[in-house]
Design a protein around this motif. Structure first.
Motif, mmCIF file in Angstrom:
data_model
loop_
_atom_site.group_PDB
_atom_site.id
_atom_site.type_symbol
_atom_site.label_atom_id
_atom_site.label_comp_id
_atom_site.label_asym_id
_atom_site.label_seq_id
_atom_site.Cartn_x
_atom_site.Cartn_y
_atom_site.Cartn_z
ATOM 1 N N LEU A 141 0.903 -1.042 0.090
ATOM 2 C CA LEU A 141 0.029 0.052 -0.079
ATOM 3 C C LEU A 141 0.790 1.246 0.048
ATOM 4 O O LEU A 141 1.738 1.328 0.747
ATOM 5 C CB LEU A 141 -1.025 0.104 1.242
ATOM 6 N N THR A 153 -3.299 7.006 -4.260
ATOM 7 C CA THR A 153 -3.319 5.765 -3.455
ATOM 8 C C THR A 153 -3.172 4.491 -4.361
ATOM 9 O O THR A 153 -4.135 4.457 -5.236
ATOM 10 C CB THR A 153 -4.258 5.563 -2.303
ATOM 11 N N GLU A 155 -2.673 0.341 -4.311
ATOM 12 C CA GLU A 155 -2.749 -0.879 -3.501
ATOM 13 C C GLU A 155 -2.746 -2.151 -4.267
ATOM 14 O O GLU A 155 -3.435 -2.323 -5.122
ATOM 15 C CB GLU A 155 -3.811 -0.891 -2.356
ATOM 16 N N TYR A 162 -5.154 -1.704 -7.346
ATOM 17 C CA TYR A 162 -6.336 -0.850 -7.054
ATOM 18 C C TYR A 162 -5.437 0.797 -6.964
ATOM 19 O O TYR A 162 -4.518 0.837 -6.594
ATOM 20 C CB TYR A 162 -6.670 -0.816 -5.543
ATOM 21 N N GLU A 198 -9.482 -0.391 -11.178
ATOM 22 C CA GLU A 198 -9.217 -1.593 -10.241
ATOM 23 C C GLU A 198 -8.958 -2.509 -11.445
ATOM 24 O O GLU A 198 -9.840 -2.435 -12.349
ATOM 25 C CB GLU A 198 -10.395 -2.200 -9.570
ATOM 26 N N GLN A 233 -6.304 5.108 5.165
ATOM 27 C CA GLN A 233 -6.743 5.275 3.639
ATOM 28 C C GLN A 233 -8.275 5.135 3.572
ATOM 29 O O GLN A 233 -8.614 4.140 2.970
ATOM 30 C CB GLN A 233 -6.155 3.982 3.006
ATOM 31 N N ASN A 236 -9.924 4.170 0.261
ATOM 32 C CA ASN A 236 -9.880 2.820 -0.230
ATOM 33 C C ASN A 236 -11.137 2.268 -0.015
ATOM 34 O O ASN A 236 -11.560 1.938 1.096
ATOM 35 C CB ASN A 236 -8.731 2.035 0.420
ATOM 36 N N THR A 238 -12.517 -0.419 -2.228
ATOM 37 C CA THR A 238 -12.510 -1.643 -2.800
ATOM 38 C C THR A 238 -12.856 -2.835 -1.713
ATOM 39 O O THR A 238 -12.566 -2.780 -0.559
ATOM 40 C CB THR A 238 -11.321 -2.012 -3.439
#
Length: 242
Positions: A141, A153, A155, A162, A198, A233, A236, A238
């Motif tokens: 990350l 960001t 990850e 992502y 993604e 985060q 994030n 997802t």
């Protein structure tokens, strides 16, 4: 010849009554209190408020067109998934985390930037703020910024990538009124646009279609974290790791 003389006298206004004096003092105190409370709320919102992601549920085709338009206008090329630089970054970081034998590894500040400069020359114009390796999950990350335009960001793990790009709408651009509006009102009502990309990966690159979504990150005025969670985060969204 007769001379006429007139005598004029002036009278001072009566001194304010005790009631008027109390009222004036009370209103002055109340106004100072309002200003202090407004300052406290602003500081809490600035440093401790928790941004909350809200799905715009926009059509993916419309999101792609919007991203393309922003890129063409010079906002930032980070909005799109770079099949060269982003995948090179993925391969480099995954090679590092795969060979780690000592658990988690985290860097921020100047140490993170030294690491970034050494391992990612293709992103030399960006600033790494935070990176975390999870050797057990083989997961990385990281967060970096592209000048004053965006916070990014990324990850990823062995089969998934992502990328979230948050555009900074509250940067001072010469208009004090627009800057004040955004910081006092806009970020709580409109929110920061956040574009999500993604992709599923295999050893040869991207597998299948790339998914795009758009969120807004709105600061919740009465949802505070103290002390502020510097590396949380919240952008994030997802479901891959949930």
């Amino acid at each position: 010849m007769a001379t006429w003389r007139t005598n004029t006298t002036t009278t001072d206004d009566g001194e304010p009554s005790k009631l008027q004096e109390f009222r004036d003092n009370f209103l002055s105190f109340l106004w100072k209190l309002v200003k202090i409370l407004a300052l406290v709320i602003f500081l809490l919102a600035e440093f401790c408020s928790v941004p909350t992601p809200v799905d715009t549920r926009s059509n993916p085709t419309d999101i792609r067109q919007e991203m393309d338009s922003l890129i063409q206008s010079g906002t930032t090329r980070e909005l799109e998934l770079d099949l060269d630089n982003d995948l090179d970054l993925y391969n480099t970081m995954m090679a590092l985390v795969t060979n780690m034998k000592f658990g988690d590894f985290k860097l921020d500040g100047s140490k993170a930037q030294e690491f970034w400069t050494a391992y990612t020359p293709a992103k030399a114009d960006t600033t790494l703020e935070y990176i975390q390796f999870d050797s057990e999950e083989r997961r990385v990350l990281l967060r970096y910024s592209n000048g004053i335009n965006a916070d990014i960001t990324m990850e990823f793990d062995t089969g998934y990538l992502y990328k979230a790009v948050i555009l900074r709408n509250g940067v001072f651009n010469g208009s004090i009124l627009r800057w004040a509006y955004w910081n006092l009102i806009g970020r709580f009502v409109q929110g920061y646009p956040c574009y999500i990309t993604e992709a599923n990966l295999n050893g040869n690159g991207i597998r299948g279609d790339v998914t795009v979504r758009k969120y807004t990150l709105r600061n919740q005025l009465f949802s505070w974290s103290f002390p502020p969670k510097k590396n949380t985060q919240l952008e994030n969204v997802t479901e891959h790791w949930t």
